[in-house]
Write an enzyme that holds these catalytic residues in place. Sequence first.
Site, PDB file in Angstrom:
ATOM      1  CE1 TYR A 145     -12.813  41.718 -66.931  1.00  0.00           C
ATOM      2  CE2 TYR A 145     -14.606  42.887 -67.999  1.00  0.00           C
ATOM      3  CZ  TYR A 145     -14.124  42.147 -66.942  1.00  0.00           C
ATOM      4  OH  TYR A 145     -14.953  41.844 -65.888  1.00  0.00           O
ATOM      5  CG  ASP A 240     -15.428  40.163 -75.808  1.00  0.00           C
ATOM      6  OD1 ASP A 240     -16.576  40.625 -75.978  1.00  0.00           O
ATOM      7  OD2 ASP A 240     -14.842  40.159 -74.708  1.00  0.00           O
ATOM      8  CE  LYS A 268     -19.553  46.595 -71.128  1.00  0.00           C
ATOM      9  NZ  LYS A 268     -18.268  45.952 -71.320  1.00  0.00           N
TER      10      LYS A 268
HETATM   11  C1  LIG Z   1     -17.835  44.630 -70.520  1.00  0.00           C
HETATM   12  C2  LIG Z   1     -17.142  43.589 -71.265  1.00  0.00           C
HETATM   13  C3  LIG Z   1     -17.261  42.226 -70.935  1.00  0.00           C
HETATM   14  C4  LIG Z   1     -17.998  41.752 -69.707  1.00  0.00           C
HETATM   15  O1  LIG Z   1     -19.352  42.059 -69.748  1.00  0.00           O
HETATM   16  P1  LIG Z   1     -20.185  42.095 -68.364  1.00  0.00           P
HETATM   17  O2  LIG Z   1     -21.578  42.330 -68.819  1.00  0.00           O
HETATM   18  O3  LIG Z   1     -19.602  43.206 -67.568  1.00  0.00           O
HETATM   19  O4  LIG Z   1     -20.007  40.774 -67.718  1.00  0.00           O
HETATM   20  C5  LIG Z   1     -16.652  41.306 -71.750  1.00  0.00           C
HETATM   21  N1  LIG Z   1     -15.957  41.678 -72.835  1.00  0.00           N
HETATM   22  C6  LIG Z   1     -15.815  42.976 -73.183  1.00  0.00           C
HETATM   23  C7  LIG Z   1     -15.054  43.319 -74.406  1.00  0.00           C
HETATM   24  C8  LIG Z   1     -16.385  43.967 -72.398  1.00  0.00           C
HETATM   25  O5  LIG Z   1     -16.203  45.246 -72.733  1.00  0.00           O
END
Ligand SMILES: *Cc1c(COP(=O)(O)O)cnc(C)c1O
Length: 430
Positions: A145, A240, A268
């Site tokens: 994601y 990511d 995060k």
């Molecule tokens: C949570 C997450 C996102 C998206 O971040 P948001 O602050 O919710 O937009 C993207 N990549 C990874 C790996 C994530 O865990």
Amino acid sequence: MRLTDRSKELFAASLKHIPGGVNSPVRAFRAVGGEPFFVDRAKGAHIWDVDGNDYIDYVGTWGPAILGHAHPGIIQAVQSAAERGTSYGIPNPYEPRMAELIKELFPSVGKVRMCNSGTEACMSAIRVARGFTGRDKIIKFDGCYHGHSDSLLVKAGSGALTFGNPDSAGVPKEFTQHTIVLPYNDLDAVCQAMEANPGQIAGIILEPVVGNAGLILPKDGFLEGLREVTKQHDSLLIFDEVMTGFRVAPGGAQQLFSIVPDLTCLGKIIGGGLPVGAFGGRADVMDCLAPLGPVYQAGTLSGNPLAMAAGIVALEALKSGEVHQRLDQLGNRLENGMKKAAERANLDVTLQRCGSMFCGYFGDHPVINLSDAMKCNRDLFTRYFHGMLDRFVYVAPSQFETGFLSVAHSEEDIDRTIEAAEQSMKCIKN
Ligand SMILES: *Cc1c(COP(=O)(O)O)cnc(C)c1O
């Protein structure tokens, strides 16, 4: 007995005004049934709902709360920043400090730009990768994601998975036609895709440890292979690390596995619980961004002083690696205890863990990609989830989410959790 009257009232009110009653879909508990509880306050590893129930929390606001909720240093920093104004829209001194800290922990980052969410970080990293290489196509992996931007919402994990429709309505086919989706941990598939699209792949984006399809670790050689093949084809490697950054090690998965990506997405933890994202990497790539270069990216609240102040305290606390040692100890205790609990309950659970991130899949097979994850027994998970909630332990309301430990979890919290897990699993069986 868990009381839920006040939460039920609030959810009923929310349903009238907010789609599904929630501002992010997984919060609606659709994957497990029932209704969400509404939070009154949180402190350390615990969360109290509006009916006064006290839960041990393993969601940790989906990762940011690595130091525990309501960390005194973060609260103090936010308060003192707020007194001087909540946003200026012109640079403030926190911004270079934050950039320096990121670079210190992530040596692959030559330059970095702040934004407001992980979604923005990934979307912008893709844009700058395309702008820099002059190529359109990207490779992503199923179950990973990268936020909810159009071109990345293809076979995405997490909330999208939980609803059984990884692809979203409202995204034109043309927007995702440049996104190639491959199975995670399958280096051969990557090499074939690279060869089939010569000179067309701008970059490969991935979660170096997948935390949005449960928890999946990279196979030996997978990340190294991606690094090599991207170099061969002049494509960019984009990690990511929105979830894994500062979490699996102070310098994220790239430190843990000794890989130097071209670009890194962060989020995060970096905001200490406030809305923040960041993306950075090779200076020659990042310098393609406006105002230096032709790739546009902007944000009214980017570099927000409250968010920077909070994030700086979090990163300072994580820098030395001591927090991570403690987290690993706690993770070990939880992992071993959970495995024994499952054995005693006579249930097949595959527990996968990376430091303070963990997932118990209800099944007897190892999980190395999304299709393995999908084979686990979601029905058992649902009953387990409610069993835990009734015993005042809050785990993520989906089989496809990672659990998070914080340094605020005590041995006692963990032992109580294992006890609750054993009882919950025994009840599932009956
Ligand atoms: C949570 C997450 C996102 C998206 O971040 P948001 O602050 O919710 O937009 C993207 N990549 C990874 C790996 C994530 O865990």
